[in-house]
Design an enzyme around this catalytic site. Structure first.
Site, PDB file in Angstrom:
ATOM      1  N   GLU A 177       2.070  26.407 -21.739  1.00 50.10           N
ATOM      2  CA  GLU A 177       1.971  24.981 -22.044  1.00 50.10           C
ATOM      3  C   GLU A 177       2.921  24.157 -21.172  1.00 50.10           C
ATOM      4  O   GLU A 177       3.525  23.176 -21.617  1.00 50.10           O
ATOM      5  CB  GLU A 177       2.174  24.711 -23.538  1.00 50.10           C
ATOM      6  CG  GLU A 177       1.052  25.334 -24.361  1.00 50.10           C
ATOM      7  CD  GLU A 177       0.963  24.820 -25.774  1.00 50.10           C
ATOM      8  OE1 GLU A 177       1.316  23.643 -26.002  1.00 50.10           O
ATOM      9  OE2 GLU A 177       0.528  25.587 -26.647  1.00 50.10           O
ATOM     10  N   GLY A 178       3.045  24.593 -19.942  1.00 43.53           N
ATOM     11  CA  GLY A 178       3.882  23.906 -18.955  1.00 43.53           C
ATOM     12  C   GLY A 178       5.170  24.653 -18.712  1.00 43.53           C
ATOM     13  O   GLY A 178       6.005  24.762 -19.602  1.00 43.53           O
TER      14      GLY A 178
END
Length: 388
Positions: free
Chosen positions: A372-373
């Site tokens: 998620e990043g």
């Protein structure tokens, strides 16, 4: 110049509802998840009965409106629950996180009423679970480089391509798939499509053999001439990239809370061990070197917790929480990696074996710096936000 003596205070106390959620999640983690957590990690399998129980407890659609079967809770409640579950089983918490933050929240925020009635009500109760499909073999941090295509055929899209690293890839019944419809428009030509498992041409690849969060199933998903009805597109044409980025901003709060929980779980185990384990006739907690480690662990965890709760609170207040969420994820994931490594060190040789849990928490911690990043992407997000 007028001077006011009124002070604006910050309330760091949890509400009664938030404390109730914390206790419920803690009890569930300790009584239901803990007994089989080592076996699930070893066997790389998450019991479907546990998914059902997570749904029954209301943990799969915590922020969804009761109108659609959810708990109607705030983001702080959600972060608290993720933290408590993650202290014991990060595989369970990532399943929760994806279903809550990326799938349910995205559908409720951007889906139409028909989509909510058809999918959200079942996702929020845990009757089914969802998957978020953005990453590809050549599109990880660079999410604009979508090679999966959704060719417009009038009343349906023809979907072709591959998605990688999909949490709950085999378990999920509903997938939110980002795909390029008009490459000439770049990221503005990306759409998000709701794709049901079992649709002709939709296949699931092998399960990834991962270092951590091993009980959650992670797969590649393949789409070969999959017909997706136009009514399964979320938002207007070309809205897919904005949808993905919007949901990921909230998703970072969930992963930050997961990292926080992993760190807190490792710290609690290390503290307990330090009080019980004796060397030279005294508990090792009495040695200054161990005290310093535990003091630093507790301080970093508390700082991470404040960042996580701040981001969650800003989201609940309708504020711009992009920077706060990125900061929370960046810092909490680093804390999780550092604290779990120190917890293993405090345990000594026992920390290196499975039955003491901390080695698993250390393995689980690493992914929070990646999915998620990545941490590097969070720094780019923060830097960009500083210029606003």
């Amino acid at each position: 110049m007028a001077v006011t003596t009124e002070r604006v205070g910050l309330d760091f106390n949890l509400s009664e509802e938030q404390m109730a959620v914390q206790q419920a999640a803690r009890d569930f983690a300790q009584s239901v998840l803990l007994p089989g957590v080592i076996e699930r990690d070893t066997e790389q399998k998450f019991d479907k009965d546990l998914l059902r129980q997570l749904g029954e407890m209301g943990f799969m659609g915590m922020m969804v409106s009761p109108e659609y079967g959810g708990g109607g809770m705030d983001t702080v409640c959600y972060a608290i629950a993720i933290e408590e579950i993650s202290k014991v089983d990060a595989s369970a918490s990532v399943i929760m996180s994806v279903n809550n933050s990326l799938v349910c929240w995205g559908l409720e925020a951007f889906g139409n009423e028909a989509q909510k009635q058809k999918y959200l009500t079942r996702l929020a109760t845990g009757e089914i679970i969802g998957a978020f499909c953005l990453s590809e073999p050549e599109a990880g941090s660079d999410a604009t480089s979508q090679h999966t295509t959704a060719e417009d055929k009038g009343d349906y899209y023809l979907l072709n391509g591959t998605k990688n690293w999909i949490t709950s890839g085999n378990t999920a019944s509903v997938c939110l798939v980002m795909a390029q419809t008009d490459s000439g428009k770049g990221h503005r030509g990306i759409n998000c499509l709701i794709v049901e498992k079992g649709t002709e041409g939709f296949s699931v690849g092998r399960k990834e053999d991962k270092m951590g969060i091993r009980a959650s199933d992670t797969h590649s998903l393949m789409f070969s001439d999959v017909r997706v009805p136009k009514e399964n597109r979320i938002g207007p044409d070309g809205f897919g990239f904005k949808f993905a980025m919007g949901t990921l901003n909230g998703g970072r709060i969930g992963i930050a809370a997961q990292a926080l929980g992993i760190a807190a779980g490792a710290y609690e185990l290390a503290l307990h061990y330090a009080l019980e384990r004796k060397t030279f006739g005294s508990p090792i907690f009495e040695h200054q070197a161990i005290q310093f480690k535990l003091a630093e662990m507790a301080t970093r965890i508390e700082a991470a917790r404040l960042l996580v709760y701040k981001a969650a609170s800003e989201k609940d207040q309708g504020k711009d929480y992009v920077k706060s969420a990125a900061m929370a994820k960046l810092y909490a994931s680093d804390v999780a990696m550092w604290v779990t490594t120190e917890a293993v060190q405090i345990h000594g040789g026992y920390g290196y074996v499975r039955e003491y849990h901390v080695e698993r928490l250390m393995r689980d911690a690493k992914i929070t710096q990646i999915y998620e990043g990545t941490s590097e992407i969070q720094k780019l997000v923060i830097a960009r936000e500083l210029l606003k």
